[in-house]
Scaffold this motif. Structure first.
Motif: not given
Ligand SMILES: Cc1cc2nc3c(=O)[nH]c(=O)nc-3n(C[C@H](O)[C@H](O)[C@H](O)COP(=O)(O)OP(=O)(O)OC[C@H]3O[C@@H](n4cnc5c(N)ncnc54)[C@H](O)[C@@H]3O)c2cc1C
Length: 269
Positions: A258-261, A264-269
């Protein structure tokens, strides 16, 4: 100014939204599919006028531009407390955009002569532009306050109102002659009694055509010929549904994925 205030209420007849159907092929309301009623916000406008009349004394004139059938809404307005009603109806008024509608309504108000206050609904439930009230004020050259939620005081020279625009409230003094548009929070419209309904059936509705306004208006500014805009298409905006993904298996591994997705979506850094 007379002893009594002269109040004008602008009333639009609209399709009964509970019953009307939408033609998806043409993108237009099928107005024949439903009965017609007073635009709900205009009931608040009328109620505001009738409350002022009850407290201060006033003559309330309801004006509507529309087809002959709009007469039934004006009778309803009389049942709910208007003293007189004027129907603006003519093939030359048809196809009006908001500018031509406002021009026609303002011309009728000019023809009436003096007045103290014009009250409109905030907007209509079919056109929904909220442009007509302020445009009528501009044509008449009078000040206006839109989105009035509360009428605090009325005296012979003006009115003190609370208006909500965006997130802010404004308490504004408006001198007469002036115009306000009211929201649904301004009051609770009354229901007409049976006696009032029967009385309104016999009331005389004044009918004005384009020719009736010839001394105060230019004929070319009514209806289609006075409308610089046309509606090309009406459609519901595309709404994207929420997309869900389920990460199954070992909770720690699922959390890492989930963190890596999210990265990827630039939602978290
Ligand atoms: C670009 C454009 C083109 C259009 N073309 C057509 C067309 O070809 N044919 C057609 O039938 N319609 C057309 N319309 C719709 C028509 O212009 C509107 O019904 C009319 O101008 C009122 O606008 P509204 O409903 O947005 O009123 P709003 O500005 O939302 O109404 C505010 C208030 O003004 C008053 N009011 C509004 N209309 C009336 C009225 N008729 N009588 C009395 N009081 C009123 C009421 O107090 C109301 O609560 C068009 C609208 C637009 C924006």
């Amino acid at each position: 100014m007379n002893d009594q205030l002269d109040i004008i209420v602008l009333i639009k007849q609209v399709p009964d939204i509970e019953k009307v159907k939408f033609n998806l092929k043409t993108g237009r309301l099928d107005r024949s599919s439903a009965g017609a009623v007073i635009n709900p916000f205009d009931l608040n406008a009328l109620e505001a006028a009738v409350q002022i009349k009850e407290k201060k004394g006033a003559t309330v004139t309801a004006i509507s531009m529309g087809p002959k059938t709009a007469e039934s809404s004006l009778r309803d307005a009389i049942a709910r407390g208007a003293d007189r009603a004027i129907l603006l109806t003519d093939a030359r008024f048809a196809g009006a955009d908001t500018l031509a509608t406002s021009y026609t309504l303002a011309s009728a108000i000019k023809k009436l002569g003096s007045f103290d206050l014009v009250i409109c609904g905030e907007k209509t439930i079919d056109g929904d532009t909220a442009q007509v009230g302020p445009e009528v004020a501009e044509f008449l050259g009078i000040p206006h306050v839109a989105y009035v939620e509360e009428i605090r005081e009325v005296n012979e020279d003006g009115i003190l109102v609370k208006s909500k625009m965006g997130r802010n409230y404004y308490v504004i003094e408006l001198s007469f002659p002036g115009l306000i548009t009211v929201t649904k929070d301004a009051n609770t419209p009354r229901l007409p009694t049976l006696k009032d309904k029967i009385r309104s059936r016999k009331a005389e509705i004044t009918v004005w055509t384009a020719d009736s306004l010839s001394d105060v208006a230019e004929m070319g500014r009514f209806g289609i010929s006075g409308s610089p805009t046309t509606v090309a298409k009406v459609y519901a905006p595309h709404t994207e549904k929420r997309r869900g993904r389920i990460f199954e298996g070992d909770p720690e591994e699922a959390a890492r994925r989930i963190v890596s997705v999210l990265k990827e979506l630039n939602i978290i850094g």
